[in-house]
Scaffold this motif. Structure first.
Motif, mmCIF file in Angstrom:
data_model
loop_
_atom_site.group_PDB
_atom_site.id
_atom_site.type_symbol
_atom_site.label_atom_id
_atom_site.label_comp_id
_atom_site.label_asym_id
_atom_site.label_seq_id
_atom_site.Cartn_x
_atom_site.Cartn_y
_atom_site.Cartn_z
ATOM 1 N N ARG A 133 -89.947 32.700 -43.215
ATOM 2 C CA ARG A 133 -89.755 33.223 -41.870
ATOM 3 C C ARG A 133 -90.377 32.276 -40.826
ATOM 4 N NH1 ARG A 133 -86.610 37.218 -39.501
ATOM 5 N NH2 ARG A 133 -87.612 37.879 -37.595
ATOM 6 N N ALA A 134 -91.593 31.820 -41.095
ATOM 7 C CA ALA A 134 -92.279 30.917 -40.167
ATOM 8 C C ALA A 134 -91.487 29.623 -40.003
ATOM 9 C CB ALA A 134 -93.696 30.622 -40.657
ATOM 10 N N GLN B 37 -88.512 30.191 -37.750
ATOM 11 C CA GLN B 37 -88.941 30.333 -36.351
ATOM 12 C C GLN B 37 -89.361 28.984 -35.765
ATOM 13 O OE1 GLN B 37 -89.031 33.466 -34.702
ATOM 14 N NE2 GLN B 37 -87.951 34.171 -36.508
ATOM 15 N N MET B 38 -90.148 28.232 -36.517
ATOM 16 C CA MET B 38 -90.700 26.972 -36.009
ATOM 17 C C MET B 38 -89.613 25.900 -35.877
ATOM 18 S SD MET B 38 -93.963 27.394 -35.297
ATOM 19 C CE MET B 38 -93.267 28.826 -34.452
ATOM 20 N N PHE C 159 -101.090 36.804 -29.980
ATOM 21 C CA PHE C 159 -100.275 37.751 -30.749
ATOM 22 C C PHE C 159 -101.023 38.179 -32.014
ATOM 23 C CE2 PHE C 159 -99.182 33.281 -31.069
ATOM 24 C CZ PHE C 159 -99.521 33.018 -32.380
ATOM 25 N N ALA D 296 -92.804 49.653 -41.933
ATOM 26 C CA ALA D 296 -91.892 49.058 -40.955
ATOM 27 C C ALA D 296 -92.161 47.572 -40.724
ATOM 28 C CB ALA D 296 -91.993 49.808 -39.620
ATOM 29 N N GLU E 17 -94.614 46.430 -38.900
ATOM 30 C CA GLU E 17 -94.966 46.333 -37.482
ATOM 31 C C GLU E 17 -96.441 46.685 -37.322
ATOM 32 O OE1 GLU E 17 -92.343 46.756 -33.640
ATOM 33 O OE2 GLU E 17 -91.741 46.377 -35.680
ATOM 34 N N PHE E 18 -97.250 45.731 -36.870
ATOM 35 C CA PHE E 18 -98.689 45.936 -36.771
ATOM 36 C C PHE E 18 -99.103 46.614 -35.475
ATOM 37 C CE2 PHE E 18 -101.507 43.808 -39.909
ATOM 38 C CZ PHE E 18 -100.532 43.558 -40.843
ATOM 39 N N ARG F 169 -96.320 42.263 -28.075
ATOM 40 C CA ARG F 169 -96.237 40.814 -27.910
ATOM 41 C C ARG F 169 -95.507 40.237 -29.123
ATOM 42 N NH1 ARG F 169 -102.269 39.019 -25.736
ATOM 43 N NH2 ARG F 169 -102.292 40.356 -23.882
ATOM 44 N N TRP F 170 -94.779 39.178 -28.901
ATOM 45 C CA TRP F 170 -93.982 38.564 -29.946
ATOM 46 C C TRP F 170 -94.818 37.584 -30.759
ATOM 47 C CZ3 TRP F 170 -89.696 39.582 -32.346
ATOM 48 C CH2 TRP F 170 -89.008 38.588 -33.043
ATOM 49 N N HIS F 171 -94.804 37.745 -32.060
ATOM 50 C CA HIS F 171 -95.503 36.819 -32.952
ATOM 51 C C HIS F 171 -94.532 35.692 -33.287
ATOM 52 C CE1 HIS F 171 -97.697 35.137 -36.276
ATOM 53 N NE2 HIS F 171 -98.623 36.072 -36.243
ATOM 54 N N PRO F 172 -94.809 34.467 -32.768
ATOM 55 C CA PRO F 172 -93.791 33.418 -32.872
ATOM 56 C C PRO F 172 -93.609 32.876 -34.282
ATOM 57 C CG PRO F 172 -95.791 32.539 -31.874
ATOM 58 C CD PRO F 172 -96.012 34.016 -32.043
ATOM 59 N N LEU F 173 -94.547 33.112 -35.191
ATOM 60 C CA LEU F 173 -94.406 32.605 -36.557
ATOM 61 C C LEU F 173 -93.868 33.680 -37.491
ATOM 62 C CD1 LEU F 173 -96.819 30.734 -35.269
ATOM 63 C CD2 LEU F 173 -96.801 29.863 -37.590
ATOM 64 N N ARG F 174 -94.358 34.898 -37.336
ATOM 65 C CA ARG F 174 -93.853 35.992 -38.172
ATOM 66 C C ARG F 174 -92.482 36.459 -37.672
ATOM 67 N NH1 ARG F 174 -97.311 38.299 -42.605
ATOM 68 N NH2 ARG F 174 -99.097 36.939 -42.480
ATOM 69 N N GLY F 175 -92.196 36.152 -36.404
ATOM 70 C CA GLY F 175 -90.925 36.609 -35.861
ATOM 71 C C GLY F 175 -90.849 38.120 -35.770
ATOM 72 N N GLU F 176 -91.919 38.737 -35.282
ATOM 73 C CA GLU F 176 -91.953 40.203 -35.169
ATOM 74 C C GLU F 176 -92.836 40.600 -33.993
ATOM 75 O OE1 GLU F 176 -93.503 40.715 -39.121
ATOM 76 O OE2 GLU F 176 -95.550 41.026 -38.421
ATOM 77 N N TRP F 177 -92.629 41.817 -33.511
ATOM 78 C CA TRP F 177 -93.468 42.334 -32.440
ATOM 79 C C TRP F 177 -94.780 42.853 -33.007
ATOM 80 C CZ3 TRP F 177 -92.233 41.169 -27.665
ATOM 81 C CH2 TRP F 177 -90.897 40.942 -27.332
ATOM 82 N N VAL F 178 -95.866 42.637 -32.257
ATOM 83 C CA VAL F 178 -97.157 43.236 -32.577
ATOM 84 C C VAL F 178 -97.466 44.229 -31.461
ATOM 85 C CG1 VAL F 178 -99.623 42.803 -32.996
ATOM 86 C CG2 VAL F 178 -97.915 41.087 -33.672
ATOM 87 N N MET F 179 -97.911 45.439 -31.848
ATOM 88 C CA MET F 179 -98.204 46.475 -30.857
ATOM 89 C C MET F 179 -99.679 46.445 -30.480
ATOM 90 S SD MET F 179 -96.104 49.651 -32.583
ATOM 91 C CE MET F 179 -96.448 49.276 -34.292
ATOM 92 N N PRO G 250 -87.291 47.734 -36.733
ATOM 93 C CA PRO G 250 -88.446 46.960 -37.217
ATOM 94 C C PRO G 250 -88.043 45.998 -38.346
ATOM 95 C CG PRO G 250 -88.934 49.321 -37.129
ATOM 96 C CD PRO G 250 -87.454 49.174 -36.980
ATOM 97 N N PRO G 251 -88.898 45.003 -38.620
ATOM 98 C CA PRO G 251 -88.527 43.941 -39.570
ATOM 99 C C PRO G 251 -88.156 44.438 -40.970
ATOM 100 C CG PRO G 251 -90.631 43.430 -38.479
ATOM 101 C CD PRO G 251 -90.204 44.762 -37.971
#
Lengths: 359, 359
Positions: free
Chosen positions: A199-200, A203-204, A244, A337, A339-340, B42-52, B194-195
């Motif tokens: 995944r990383a 994205q990268m 993040f 999910a 989702e953290f 916020r978007w986690h650019p490496l995991r490619g997922e939102w963090v709450m 969600p992912p």
């Protein structure tokens, strides 16, 4: 860095590393008979990922009495440990209870399920001969040696064409089930790119294609400009609570030059990275005055021989305490999910970490 | 199923559900003042997922003294709980410390970081007025009511066009940080897929396209033919340790007809699903003679109004004990690589679970 390679009586490999030449003064031991590992992998059709099965692991060493420490040098030949006596600073050996092995046999077929051998390698890294220390509390030159050892293991394992990805990590804390207090880490080497790294990479690569430069370059510049999340800046390396962050006191330790593997770092960059890593770990232990339970992972590029200019090398530290006595548990939203939830903003927690005083 | 809707003094919604008509005999309470929630993502650019980020949550209720139970009906108006006195069997209310809200304001901008309001909804589901029970120990008709309540909440939340996915779950066990023993679960409703669900949808769509039928149909047939992993088969529903289980005693409870949401199940199918769910939970508690800590999630299709014939409805139960007194912790390989290690083969653990005797 000096190193000497050995084979244990049960056939497992042992490598001793030193800042001075390695000398061994007792036989190379093994704490018991060879364990037959027959790990397999099965495909999870909904998660789209491999699950590893290591059925021989359930009986592995668990909270042994304090007088027996398998990671200390053997002093009583009647009770051999994993390590010999001698002059060395760090040791790496094949895990006696591996989740993956290079000679895993094909599993019995399971109708409707994609199953294959659990091919890979699991190593244990002993950070010091001293059973009572911590990684952060080791002398700076010993933390630096660990960076060299991680780089060496990554290169060594990467030479095997069956291995595609090498993940060095440290799990720390009885809170997260760590059964041996002697400072140590592990290395998992996979025959495929695991989902988090896949995944990383996706994205990268997209970032690199869009911006024409590696993400890490922009990240370091932005964090230095913002200032609020940087915890320690040593010029060639820094620590930051990423904007993040998933864990409350999450800290990333990274070189400020965009590289993809530890082996690409110059001597002075490794010294800076070691100093920032040591500082980060000592801050986390001083934060609440208790040993912070954490997961530390070294996130390098794949070891398939290709170049990965878009891959950001960094050491990620995920501390499990979100306040004194309050653990972060991965529950419904995180596990169900992906989702953290983080209970605090990174800017606030970076400020707290900056204020921590330590030796 | 009967239901009555109320608004709490602090503005939060409360819905009471009953197998008989709901009657309330005391004022609708709230345990304190309104909590201002300003969650963001916020978007986690490496995991490619939102963090709450839910910065107001850090001070939420934590292991309160046993005499105060916010999920019991209010008996002393000086110490209001979340619920009134009256005749009802289950209750659902807006979480006082939500990770997501429908009126989250835009966050302060963070240079270089994609941030947006934490839009969504978090609800608490109280399974019973009895503070001492367990979900598995509830009467079969009460477990059946819970399926109806989950179906109703999914439909209600799905009516809001801002919400795309509804995840009902139960975290159980002090071992995993559950602060209230009163049997209850939660519901998270997200404004995006969600992912974990995104990944499952991609996989299941590919399967459906390749085979021309939903994966669940083939899975149920294969598991019945193999026999070795099925724990309980009630005809219209069954429980199984999936051949790709990530947790040692992982159990999936699912209808044998391929549907994508609880709402699509007929009365008799819901009865069967409730019976199998109750059986699964009682087996897990009887297995080691201790309350098994677990995560239970209800995995339904998205609620965006479209049909998802390829989506397999199932209730996933992930028990955290892998042997008596031995927790499964998610460590280096699970968190750092997304790759699970299971210490046992599903076939062995299904056999153990089948042999468990319970009331």
């Amino acid at each position: 860095m000096y190193k000497s390679e050995f084979v244990k009586p049960d056939g497992r490999a042992l490598t001793l590393y030193g800042r001075t030449p390695v000398e061994v003064s007792s036989p190379i031991p093994a704490p018991g008979e060879a364990v037959e590992a027959r790990p397999q992998m099965r495909w999870h059709p909904l998660r789209g990922e491999w699950v590893m099965y290591a059925a021989h692991r359930l009986n592995r060493t668990f909270l042994p009495p304090p007088e027996y420490n398998p990671l200390a040098p053997t002093h009583d030949p009647e009770h051999p440990t994993e390590l010999p006596q001698g002059r060395y600073d760090m040791a790496v050996f094949d895990n006696r209870f591996p989740s993956l092995t290079l000679d895993a046999p094909p599993p019995d077929p399971v109708p409707g399920v994609a199953a294959r051998p659990g091919t890979g390698k699991c190593e244990v890294v002993v950070f010091s001969q001293n059973p009572n220390g911590t990684l952060g509390g080791l002398p700076a030159e010993q933390v630096r040696l660990l960076l060299d050892v991680w780089a060496d293991r990554t290169a060594e394992l990467g030479r095997d064409p069956r291995l595609q990805y090498v993940l060095p990590f440290e799990n720390r804390g009885v809170e997260v089930g760590v059964t041996l207090n002697h400072p140590h880490g592990q290395i998992y080497a996979y025959d495929h790119l695991p989902p988090v790294q896949q995944r990383a990479l996706t994205q990268m690569r997209a970032y690199h294609a869009e911006h024409g430069r590696p993400w890490l370059e922009d990240f370091v510049r932005q964090e230095r400009e913002a200032g609020v999340r940087v915890v320690r800046d040593e010029g060639q390396a820094l620590s930051v609570v990423p904007p993040f962050a998933r864990f409350t006191y999450e800290l990333w330790v990274l070189p400020t030059r965009a590289v993809s593997r530890l082996s690409e770092l110059e001597d002075s960059e490794r010294d800076a990275l070691a100093a920032v890593l040591k500082d980060a770990l000592m801050r986390l232990d001083a934060l609440f005055g208790v040993r912070m339970p954490y997961l530390l992972t070294v996130q390098q590029a794949p070891v398939d021989g290709q170049a990965y200019p878009e891959w950001p090398l960094r050491i990620e530290i995920s501390p499990y305490l979100r306040a004194p006595g309050r653990m972060k548990y991965l529950a419904g939203t995180e596990q169900g999910a992906g989702e953290f939830v983080n209970d605090a903003l990174p800017e606030q927690k970076a400020a707290e970490l900056r204020e921590v005083k330590h030796d």
